[in-house]
Design a protein around this motif. Structure first.
Motif, PDB file in Angstrom:
ATOM      1  N   ALA A   1     -25.678  19.404 -15.048  1.00  0.00           N
ATOM      2  CA  ALA A   1     -25.012  20.058 -15.794  1.00  0.00           C
ATOM      3  C   ALA A   1     -25.750  20.162 -17.443  1.00  0.00           C
ATOM      4  N   LYS A   2     -26.747  19.815 -17.637  1.00  0.00           N
ATOM      5  CA  LYS A   2     -27.555  20.028 -18.729  1.00  0.00           C
ATOM      6  C   LYS A   2     -28.813  20.888 -18.255  1.00  0.00           C
ATOM      7  N   ASN A   3     -28.977  21.338 -17.083  1.00  0.00           N
ATOM      8  CA  ASN A   3     -30.270  21.946 -16.489  1.00  0.00           C
ATOM      9  C   ASN A   3     -31.484  21.272 -17.028  1.00  0.00           C
ATOM     10  N   THR A   4     -31.508  20.220 -16.944  1.00  0.00           N
ATOM     11  CA  THR A   4     -32.636  19.387 -17.253  1.00  0.00           C
ATOM     12  C   THR A   4     -33.232  18.349 -16.449  1.00  0.00           C
ATOM     13  N   VAL A   5     -34.372  18.094 -16.502  1.00  0.00           N
ATOM     14  CA  VAL A   5     -35.274  17.143 -15.705  1.00  0.00           C
ATOM     15  C   VAL A   5     -36.119  16.367 -16.663  1.00  0.00           C
ATOM     16  N   TYR A   6     -36.009  15.066 -16.237  1.00  0.00           N
ATOM     17  CA  TYR A   6     -36.858  14.070 -16.836  1.00  0.00           C
ATOM     18  C   TYR A   6     -37.810  13.404 -16.103  1.00  0.00           C
ATOM     19  N   LEU A   7     -38.861  12.761 -16.884  1.00  0.00           N
ATOM     20  CA  LEU A   7     -39.986  11.996 -16.262  1.00  0.00           C
ATOM     21  C   LEU A   7     -39.948  11.003 -16.997  1.00  0.00           C
ATOM     22  N   GLN A   8     -39.633   9.533 -16.535  1.00  0.00           N
ATOM     23  CA  GLN A   8     -39.837   8.562 -17.222  1.00  0.00           C
ATOM     24  C   GLN A   8     -40.887   7.972 -16.735  1.00  0.00           C
ATOM     25  N   MET A   9     -42.264   7.604 -17.590  1.00  0.00           N
ATOM     26  CA  MET A   9     -43.314   7.213 -17.332  1.00  0.00           C
ATOM     27  C   MET A   9     -43.723   5.659 -17.832  1.00  0.00           C
ATOM     28  N   ASN A  10     -43.874   4.606 -17.155  1.00  0.00           N
ATOM     29  CA  ASN A  10     -43.848   3.307 -17.658  1.00  0.00           C
ATOM     30  C   ASN A  10     -45.444   2.960 -17.067  1.00  0.00           C
ATOM     31  N   SER A  11     -46.060   1.705 -17.855  1.00  0.00           N
ATOM     32  CA  SER A  11     -47.359   1.324 -17.492  1.00  0.00           C
ATOM     33  C   SER A  11     -48.246   2.284 -17.552  1.00  0.00           C
ATOM     34  N   LEU A  12     -48.399   2.796 -18.430  1.00  0.00           N
ATOM     35  CA  LEU A  12     -49.148   4.192 -18.951  1.00  0.00           C
ATOM     36  C   LEU A  12     -50.534   3.561 -18.963  1.00  0.00           C
ATOM     37  N   LYS A  13     -51.499   4.443 -18.314  1.00  0.00           N
ATOM     38  CA  LYS A  13     -52.930   4.263 -18.339  1.00  0.00           C
ATOM     39  C   LYS A  13     -53.718   5.426 -18.976  1.00  0.00           C
ATOM     40  N   PRO A  14     -54.769   5.086 -19.601  1.00  0.00           N
ATOM     41  CA  PRO A  14     -55.624   6.299 -20.185  1.00  0.00           C
ATOM     42  C   PRO A  14     -55.918   7.329 -19.081  1.00  0.00           C
ATOM     43  N   GLU A  15     -56.014   7.135 -17.832  1.00  0.00           N
ATOM     44  CA  GLU A  15     -56.028   8.258 -16.908  1.00  0.00           C
ATOM     45  C   GLU A  15     -54.746   8.974 -16.887  1.00  0.00           C
ATOM     46  N   ASP A  16     -53.747   8.723 -17.389  1.00  0.00           N
ATOM     47  CA  ASP A  16     -52.438   9.450 -17.349  1.00  0.00           C
ATOM     48  C   ASP A  16     -52.451  10.632 -18.376  1.00  0.00           C
ATOM     49  N   THR A  17     -53.503  10.576 -19.467  1.00  0.00           N
ATOM     50  CA  THR A  17     -53.596  11.615 -20.287  1.00  0.00           C
ATOM     51  C   THR A  17     -53.882  13.080 -19.817  1.00  0.00           C
ATOM     52  N   ALA A  18     -53.002  13.768 -20.427  1.00  0.00           N
ATOM     53  CA  ALA A  18     -52.958  15.298 -19.873  1.00  0.00           C
ATOM     54  C   ALA A  18     -51.947  16.070 -20.518  1.00  0.00           C
ATOM     55  N   VAL A  19     -51.912  17.305 -20.190  1.00  0.00           N
ATOM     56  CA  VAL A  19     -50.859  18.201 -20.636  1.00  0.00           C
ATOM     57  C   VAL A  19     -49.694  18.176 -19.564  1.00  0.00           C
ATOM     58  N   TYR A  20     -48.661  17.884 -19.585  1.00  0.00           N
ATOM     59  CA  TYR A  20     -47.610  17.775 -18.722  1.00  0.00           C
ATOM     60  C   TYR A  20     -46.498  19.080 -18.707  1.00  0.00           C
TER      61      TYR A  20
END
Length: 120
Positions: free
Chosen positions: A74-93
């Protein structure tokens, strides 16, 4: 014309959480698959998660069990919930969406990217 606008990135400590959002707007008839990619410095862009129009998700092994992709049609929106983040998750998303325009043409659009930095 269609725009994808991401938000929710930032700096977080290892073990923390972030929720990314990507809102699509413009001459949209329908949105098919929606995806999140990421690109770390010096690395190729990689697929993180994808979700079909029917909300069936798929995840890269690197984030499976730590991330949840969802969408609000309905909102034309996508989400990404990220938990337990690690330094290797560092990036441009980056958000990507396969869109059927009101003209009935089919195009793939990209957002401008949002920086996620995870400190150790």
């Amino acid at each position: 014309q269609v725009q994808l606008v991401e938000s929710g990135g930032g700096l977080v400590q290892a073990g923390g959480s972030l929720r990314l959002s990507c809102a699509a707007s413009g001459s949209i008839f329908s949105i098919n698959a929606m995806r999140w990619y990421r690109q770390a410095p010096g690395k190729q862009r990689e697929l993180v998660a994808a979700i079909t129009s029917g909300s069936s998700p798929n995840y890269a092994d690197s984030v499976k069990g730590r991330s949840t992709i969802s969408r609000d049609n309905a909102k034309n929106t996508v989400y990404l919930q990220m938990n337990s983040l690690k330094p290797e998750d560092t990036a441009v998303y980056y958000c990507n969406a396969d869109i059927t325009m009101t003209s009935r043409s089919h195009l793939s659009y990209w957002g401008q990217g949002t920086q996620v930095t995870v400190s150790s």
